[in-house]
Write a protein that holds these residues in place. Structure first.
Motif, mmCIF file in Angstrom:
data_model
loop_
_atom_site.group_PDB
_atom_site.id
_atom_site.type_symbol
_atom_site.label_atom_id
_atom_site.label_comp_id
_atom_site.label_asym_id
_atom_site.label_seq_id
_atom_site.Cartn_x
_atom_site.Cartn_y
_atom_site.Cartn_z
ATOM 1 N N PHE A 27 -8.118 -2.222 1.871
ATOM 2 C CA PHE A 27 -7.789 -2.594 0.663
ATOM 3 C C PHE A 27 -8.883 -3.107 -0.319
ATOM 4 C CE2 PHE A 27 -3.688 -2.500 2.720
ATOM 5 C CZ PHE A 27 -2.823 -2.278 1.795
ATOM 6 N N ARG A 28 -9.093 -2.741 -1.357
ATOM 7 C CA ARG A 28 -9.960 -3.172 -2.389
ATOM 8 C C ARG A 28 -9.356 -4.200 -3.366
ATOM 9 N NH1 ARG A 28 -11.358 0.947 -5.709
ATOM 10 N NH2 ARG A 28 -10.195 0.068 -7.677
ATOM 11 N N VAL A 29 -9.856 -5.504 -3.117
ATOM 12 C CA VAL A 29 -8.769 -6.641 -3.827
ATOM 13 C C VAL A 29 -10.044 -7.168 -4.917
ATOM 14 C CG1 VAL A 29 -9.605 -8.318 -1.766
ATOM 15 C CG2 VAL A 29 -7.907 -8.866 -3.477
ATOM 16 N N GLU A 30 -9.402 -7.477 -5.931
ATOM 17 C CA GLU A 30 -10.130 -8.091 -7.135
ATOM 18 C C GLU A 30 -10.189 -9.619 -7.045
ATOM 19 O OE1 GLU A 30 -9.510 -8.961 -11.815
ATOM 20 O OE2 GLU A 30 -7.865 -8.242 -10.862
ATOM 21 N N PHE A 31 -11.250 -9.966 -7.051
ATOM 22 C CA PHE A 31 -11.662 -11.501 -6.710
ATOM 23 C C PHE A 31 -11.939 -12.115 -8.149
ATOM 24 C CE2 PHE A 31 -14.788 -15.058 -6.378
ATOM 25 C CZ PHE A 31 -14.053 -16.041 -5.632
ATOM 26 N N ARG A 32 -11.093 -12.973 -8.383
ATOM 27 C CA ARG A 32 -10.941 -13.855 -9.613
ATOM 28 C C ARG A 32 -11.505 -15.142 -9.657
ATOM 29 N NH1 ARG A 32 -5.015 -12.118 -11.543
ATOM 30 N NH2 ARG A 32 -5.220 -10.117 -11.913
ATOM 31 N N ASP A 33 -12.774 -15.417 -10.267
ATOM 32 C CA ASP A 33 -13.360 -16.871 -10.188
ATOM 33 C C ASP A 33 -12.475 -17.751 -10.849
ATOM 34 O OD1 ASP A 33 -14.388 -16.756 -12.651
ATOM 35 O OD2 ASP A 33 -16.581 -16.243 -11.851
ATOM 36 N N ARG A 60 3.045 -8.727 -1.250
ATOM 37 C CA ARG A 60 2.326 -9.522 -2.090
ATOM 38 C C ARG A 60 2.244 -11.087 -1.657
ATOM 39 N NH1 ARG A 60 6.204 -7.233 -5.411
ATOM 40 N NH2 ARG A 60 7.310 -9.124 -5.773
ATOM 41 N N LYS A 61 2.252 -11.140 -0.293
ATOM 42 C CA LYS A 61 2.220 -12.369 0.201
ATOM 43 C C LYS A 61 0.581 -13.099 -0.131
ATOM 44 C CE LYS A 61 5.639 -12.145 3.955
ATOM 45 N NZ LYS A 61 5.967 -12.253 5.240
ATOM 46 N N TRP A 62 -0.046 -12.274 -0.153
ATOM 47 C CA TRP A 62 -1.583 -12.479 -0.328
ATOM 48 C C TRP A 62 -2.172 -12.566 -1.839
ATOM 49 C CZ3 TRP A 62 -4.510 -14.115 3.752
ATOM 50 C CH2 TRP A 62 -4.379 -13.837 5.036
ATOM 51 N N ASP A 63 -1.190 -12.292 -2.672
ATOM 52 C CA ASP A 63 -1.612 -12.545 -4.004
ATOM 53 C C ASP A 63 -1.377 -13.858 -4.574
ATOM 54 O OD1 ASP A 63 -1.126 -9.710 -4.047
ATOM 55 O OD2 ASP A 63 0.354 -9.795 -5.559
ATOM 56 N N VAL A 77 -13.925 -7.413 -3.349
ATOM 57 C CA VAL A 77 -13.668 -7.551 -1.615
ATOM 58 C C VAL A 77 -13.179 -6.455 -1.186
ATOM 59 C CG1 VAL A 77 -13.225 -9.190 -0.300
ATOM 60 C CG2 VAL A 77 -13.820 -9.961 -2.347
ATOM 61 N N PHE A 78 -13.664 -6.063 -0.188
ATOM 62 C CA PHE A 78 -13.104 -4.992 0.738
ATOM 63 C C PHE A 78 -12.336 -5.681 1.902
ATOM 64 C CE2 PHE A 78 -15.767 -2.421 -2.051
ATOM 65 C CZ PHE A 78 -14.749 -1.399 -2.528
ATOM 66 N N VAL A 79 -10.994 -5.434 2.179
ATOM 67 C CA VAL A 79 -10.437 -5.865 3.344
ATOM 68 C C VAL A 79 -9.980 -4.631 4.078
ATOM 69 C CG1 VAL A 79 -8.463 -7.395 4.014
ATOM 70 C CG2 VAL A 79 -9.655 -7.871 1.763
ATOM 71 N N ILE A 80 -10.304 -5.027 5.465
ATOM 72 C CA ILE A 80 -9.697 -4.028 6.437
ATOM 73 C C ILE A 80 -8.442 -4.707 7.019
ATOM 74 C CG2 ILE A 80 -10.202 -3.032 8.785
ATOM 75 C CD1 ILE A 80 -12.969 -3.172 8.197
ATOM 76 N N ALA A 81 -7.165 -3.982 6.602
ATOM 77 C CA ALA A 81 -5.877 -4.693 7.147
ATOM 78 C C ALA A 81 -5.807 -4.486 8.612
ATOM 79 C CB ALA A 81 -4.711 -3.620 6.612
ATOM 80 N N ASP A 82 -5.559 -5.549 9.173
ATOM 81 C CA ASP A 82 -5.355 -5.688 10.755
ATOM 82 C C ASP A 82 -3.914 -6.238 11.150
ATOM 83 O OD1 ASP A 82 -5.445 -7.616 13.076
ATOM 84 O OD2 ASP A 82 -7.160 -6.611 13.238
ATOM 85 N N ALA A 133 -2.800 -7.821 13.357
ATOM 86 C CA ALA A 133 -2.687 -9.161 13.955
ATOM 87 C C ALA A 133 -2.707 -10.043 12.759
ATOM 88 C CB ALA A 133 -3.659 -9.447 14.833
ATOM 89 N N VAL A 134 -3.350 -10.207 11.694
ATOM 90 C CA VAL A 134 -3.222 -11.221 10.760
ATOM 91 C C VAL A 134 -3.004 -10.595 9.260
ATOM 92 C CG1 VAL A 134 -5.065 -12.715 9.677
ATOM 93 C CG2 VAL A 134 -5.445 -12.253 11.904
ATOM 94 N N MET A 135 -3.850 -9.825 8.671
ATOM 95 C CA MET A 135 -3.533 -9.437 7.359
ATOM 96 C C MET A 135 -2.784 -7.914 7.156
ATOM 97 S SD MET A 135 -6.057 -9.296 4.103
ATOM 98 C CE MET A 135 -6.293 -11.119 4.125
ATOM 99 N N THR A 136 -1.643 -7.785 7.516
ATOM 100 C CA THR A 136 -0.871 -6.741 7.627
ATOM 101 C C THR A 136 -0.954 -5.922 6.252
ATOM 102 O OG1 THR A 136 1.243 -7.536 7.327
ATOM 103 C CG2 THR A 136 0.223 -7.593 9.547
ATOM 104 N N ARG A 137 -0.752 -4.533 6.430
ATOM 105 C CA ARG A 137 -0.560 -3.462 5.284
ATOM 106 C C ARG A 137 0.589 -4.144 4.628
ATOM 107 N NH1 ARG A 137 -2.589 1.065 3.446
ATOM 108 N NH2 ARG A 137 -0.934 2.262 2.150
ATOM 109 N N ALA A 138 1.691 -4.245 5.363
ATOM 110 C CA ALA A 138 2.806 -4.791 4.757
ATOM 111 C C ALA A 138 3.286 -6.009 3.878
ATOM 112 C CB ALA A 138 4.167 -4.704 5.871
#
Length: 283
Positions: free
Chosen positions: A128-134, A89-92, A72-77, A79-84
């Motif tokens: 960001f490129r994120v690994e999606f684990r099913d 690791r808040k999204w891990d 999954v490719f995520v565009i850091a924004d 307003a919502v999903m910040t790079r910081a």
């Protein structure tokens, strides 16, 4: 077997949507459509935001227990999903549900695509490129124990049994050397007392971010294994827990008085001892 709602059969206006639940129970929804929409996901009304964008690549659904190869490719924004926040690791490990729906009639239902969680984030230029684990990822985890000299438990967990309260200290930053290193005059413990321990920020810009492992400690100077995402400032307060390097004598016996719960095999023979030929014993 998937059940497709009758209103979505042979529908030509399907788009992808995703619902994400972070470990702090915050819920986020996103859509590849060009405007925000509201759908019902798992019985809950969820607002799907059109920004930031998500892009799926190599979306595969294979039979069997093999984990699907999905990125999954995520565009850091900001307003919502910040790079910081991503680096903190808040999204891990966030729970993720991908589905398709009819953007012309969002109330028509959903077509389930995948469920799983976020894995490793890899920063790239502008995204960001994120690994999606099913859900089948858990079936690939080794659940057996390997004989080892060091303890396999985590300090303070149910198998270790150590009460962390007497080994947890509150302190304040009195000097900052870098994003990895700072000093607190409140800490006067012996050298390496906090080595392999953890720091939790109570105030300051880093408050609320996941804890940082302590690489080393000496004379009040704390060195972290990973840099703090936000700037560490003088006056920031934190909680620090004593570290355990998993050694039977120095840590479990002397430092924590917990040898009865030691989770390693300290007397296991070395490789040389196992491979050595039998020794002749004189009568």
């Amino acid at each position: 077997m998937k059940t497709v709602p009758s209103g979505l059969v042979n529908c030509g206006t399907l788009v992808f949507g995703v619902r994400i639940v972070r470990s702090d129970d915050e819920v986020f929804g996103f859509t590849e459509h060009d405007s925000d929409q509201t759908v019902t996901v798992d019985g809950e009304s969820t607002v799907l935001s059109a920004t930031p964008g998500f892009a799926l690549q190599s979306l595969v659904s294979a039979a069997g227990v093999g984990v699907d190869n999905t990125e999954v490719f995520v565009i850091a924004d900001d307003a919502v999903m910040t790079r910081a926040d991503i680096l903190a690791r808040k999204w891990d490990g966030a729970k993720v549900y991908f589905f398709r729906y009819n953007w012309k009639l969002p109330s028509a239902g959903l077509i389930p695509v995948k469920r799983g969680s976020f894995g490793n984030f890899t920063p790239q230029q502008g995204q960001f490129r994120v690994e999606f684990r099913d859900l089948r990822q858990a079936l690939q985890q080794n659940s057996t124990w390997v004989i080892q000299e060091a303890c396999r438990w985590r300090l303070g967990d149910a198998r270790c049994g150590v009460d962390l309260a007497p080994y947890t200290f509150a302190a304040e930053v009195t000097a900052v050397a870098s994003a990895y290193e700072f000093t607190s005059t409140d800490l006067d413990q012996a050298a390496d007392y906090f080595g392999e321990g953890y720091v939790e920020w109570l105030t300051g810009l880093n408050a609320g971010t996941p804890g940082h492992k302590v690489k080393s400690f000496a004379a009040g100077v704390v060195t972290l294994s990973e840099f703090a995402v936000y700037a560490i400032e003088v006056g920031d307060t934190f909680s620090i827990v004593a570290g355990c390097r998993k050694r039977w004598d120095t840590d479990c016996k002397t430092k924590f008085d917990n040898v009865i719960n030691f989770g390693g095999e300290k007397d296991k023979p070395t490789r040389d001892e196992l491979a050595s030929p039998p020794q002749e014993v004189s009568a």
